[in-house]
Design a protein around this motif. Structure first.
Motif, short mmCIF file in Angstrom:
data_model
loop_
_atom_site.label_atom_id
_atom_site.label_comp_id
_atom_site.label_asym_id
_atom_site.label_seq_id
_atom_site.Cartn_x
_atom_site.Cartn_y
_atom_site.Cartn_z
N ASN A 1 -30.09 9.65 -9.67
CA ASN A 1 -29.42 9.47 -8.38
C ASN A 1 -28.83 10.76 -7.85
OD1 ASN A 1 -27.49 9.60 -10.45
ND2 ASN A 1 -25.98 8.48 -9.24
N SER B 1 -29.86 9.77 -2.44
CA SER B 1 -29.20 8.54 -2.85
C SER B 1 -27.91 8.36 -2.07
CB SER B 1 -28.88 8.59 -4.36
OG SER B 1 -27.84 9.50 -4.62
N GLY C 1 -30.11 4.27 -4.68
CA GLY C 1 -29.16 5.14 -5.36
C GLY C 1 -27.73 4.77 -5.07
#
Length: 441
Positions: free
Chosen positions: A128, A132, A83
């Motif tokens: 994300n 992340s 991410g």
């Protein structure tokens, strides 16, 4: 109704873990393509890569450029999994993967096309928003929810893939299991499983299971009572494909899709025990809802129409290949061809028999006599190579014959057609492909 179904919020745990799986798998695919020699065989060594028609401008980078290209894709896959700068990473990966898919088709695989579609989808979803590096740096952007349409987009896409794959198998060579015999021949020397897979009883099981699995797996995963059974059958089915057919990451990507069929709380307990549960289940209709519904309608209309376009083209797609690609017609045919390319200098009358081995690798040579688009593109390539001084060049494929699924060879391409000076028809039948010699089975 559509708004209530698609724009109700739900726990985003399935999307978050899928992002991690997806990034890791595409990284493995990219680095693995370098390590196994796939990049060298298909993109570096060939003089001509047979790009998709209309994409001749997409050519491999010179020197070690394609190694760097795939290494970059591998790094982007890791960034996606972590991410890290997600939006940039997934968009760039999608562009790079789509480009490499289009710049060569010698190693064509329906799964490569599926990866293009899923990568494109991942560009637009908030994968994300939790677990992340992006949200670790900007915690104000973190969320535990996503719109339900994220799940249903994946479900519908997979339903189309599997159902069309099942329907395509409902033809003679699959139903009499002769196609299964052909598919199993290359694994005859595998330890333990090679010999059993050559037996008729195994062919009947594999052939029948292939049709039923593709047809029923998505409904079975959606229904709670059959979900666990379907999941374990998926594991066996996809691991079998991974071992027998050795098709890279795609059996594992197919397993990763299963996270969208289980309850988010199950996914959260398995992978994100510290993640906050989202239970509000609120309906939040965004301002772009009508635009999104229109885009999805157009997208899925295309996905539904592409696999059946061959019905609008004359003759049998198994023979002509017209309408085969982008249609989820997987593992349905084995083709072998033969013939010779004759180059004619129309200014001098000189005739030259071309040896494809001087221009093509072994995989390309097998394709160029068996697939009409390969033959047409190679003729065009020869015309360019031999007309550099302005000569008027024609290219013919003489004594063209093809064998489909181990049938006897039959005449395939009209030897009177100058393939180098014949236009490619994108939506209709090419009359220089001779009428099908396939008997009904």
């Amino acid at each position: 109704m559509w708004n209530r179904w698609l724009f109700r919020k739900m726990d985003n745990s399935p999307l978050i873990i899928f992002r991690i799986f997806f990034g890791f798998l595409v990284a493995c695919e990219s680095f693995g393509a370098i390590a196994t020699g796939w990049v060298h065989r298909n993109l570096i060594a060939p003089r001509f890569t047979f790009p998709f028609i209309d994409f001749d401008w997409l050519q491999p980078l010179p020197g070690v450029g394609m190694y760097i290209y795939f290494a970059v894709m591998g790094l982007l896959g890791l960034f996606i999994a972590l991410g890290y700068k997600y939006r940039f990473s997934i968009i760039l990966f999608t562009i790079l993967w789509a480009a490499v898919y289009l710049m060569q088709k010698t190693a064509y695989n329906n799964h490569y096309y599926l990866l293009v579609l899923i990568s494109l989808f991942m560009c637009f979803v908030p994968a994300n928003k939790n677990y992340s590096l992006d949200t670790k740096k900007h915690q104000e952007k973190q969320t535990d929810a996503m719109y339900s349409y994220v799940k249903w987009f994946i479900v519908l896409q997979l339903f189309i893939v599997y159902v069309y794959a099942s329907i395509a198998k409902l033809y003679g060579d699959w139903l009499d299991f002769s196609m299964i015999r052909i598919l199993m021949q290359p694994v005859a020397d595998y330890p333990f499983i090679g010999e059993p897979l050559q037996q008729d009883w195994a062919h009947k099981i594999i052939g029948t299971t292939g049709i039923l699995f593709d047809l029923l797996i998505i409904p079975a995963l959606l229904w709670r009572r059959t979900r666990k059974t379907a999941f374990f059958l998926s594991i066996f089915f996809h691991l079998f494909n991974a071992i027998v057919f050795q098709i890279g990451i795609f059996p594992f990507l197919s397993l990763a899709f299963n996270v969208f069929f289980f309850e988010p709380k199950t996914i959260r307990k398995l992978f994100f025990r510290k993640k906050k549960a989202y239970t509000a289940n609120e309906l939040v209709i965004p301002k772009y809802n009508n635009t999104l519904l229109a885009v999805m309608s157009i997208y899925f209309s295309i996905q539904l129409l592409l696999p059946v376009r061959h019905h609008l083209i004359a003759d049998n797609v198994l023979w002509t290949e017209e309408g085969h690609r982008l249609s989820w017609r997987m593992m349905l045919r084995s083709r072998a061809g033969k013939g010779q390319f004759k180059l004619v200098n129309n200014d001098t009358g000189k005739e030259t028999i071309i040896k494809p081995a001087e221009f093509l690798n072994s995989s390309q040579q097998r394709k160029v006599f068996a697939y009409p688009d390969f033959a047409w593109q190679f003729a065009g390539y020869l015309e360019k190579e031999y007309s550099k001084n302005g000569e008027d060049i024609s290219v013919y494929l003489e004594n063209s014959q093809v064998s489909i699924n181990d049938r006897p060879y039959a005449p395939f391409i009209d030897s009177r057609t100058d393939l180098a000076n014949t236009p490619w028809l994108r939506f209709t039948h090419h009359e220089w492909i001779l009428p099908s010699q396939l008997e009904d089975k």
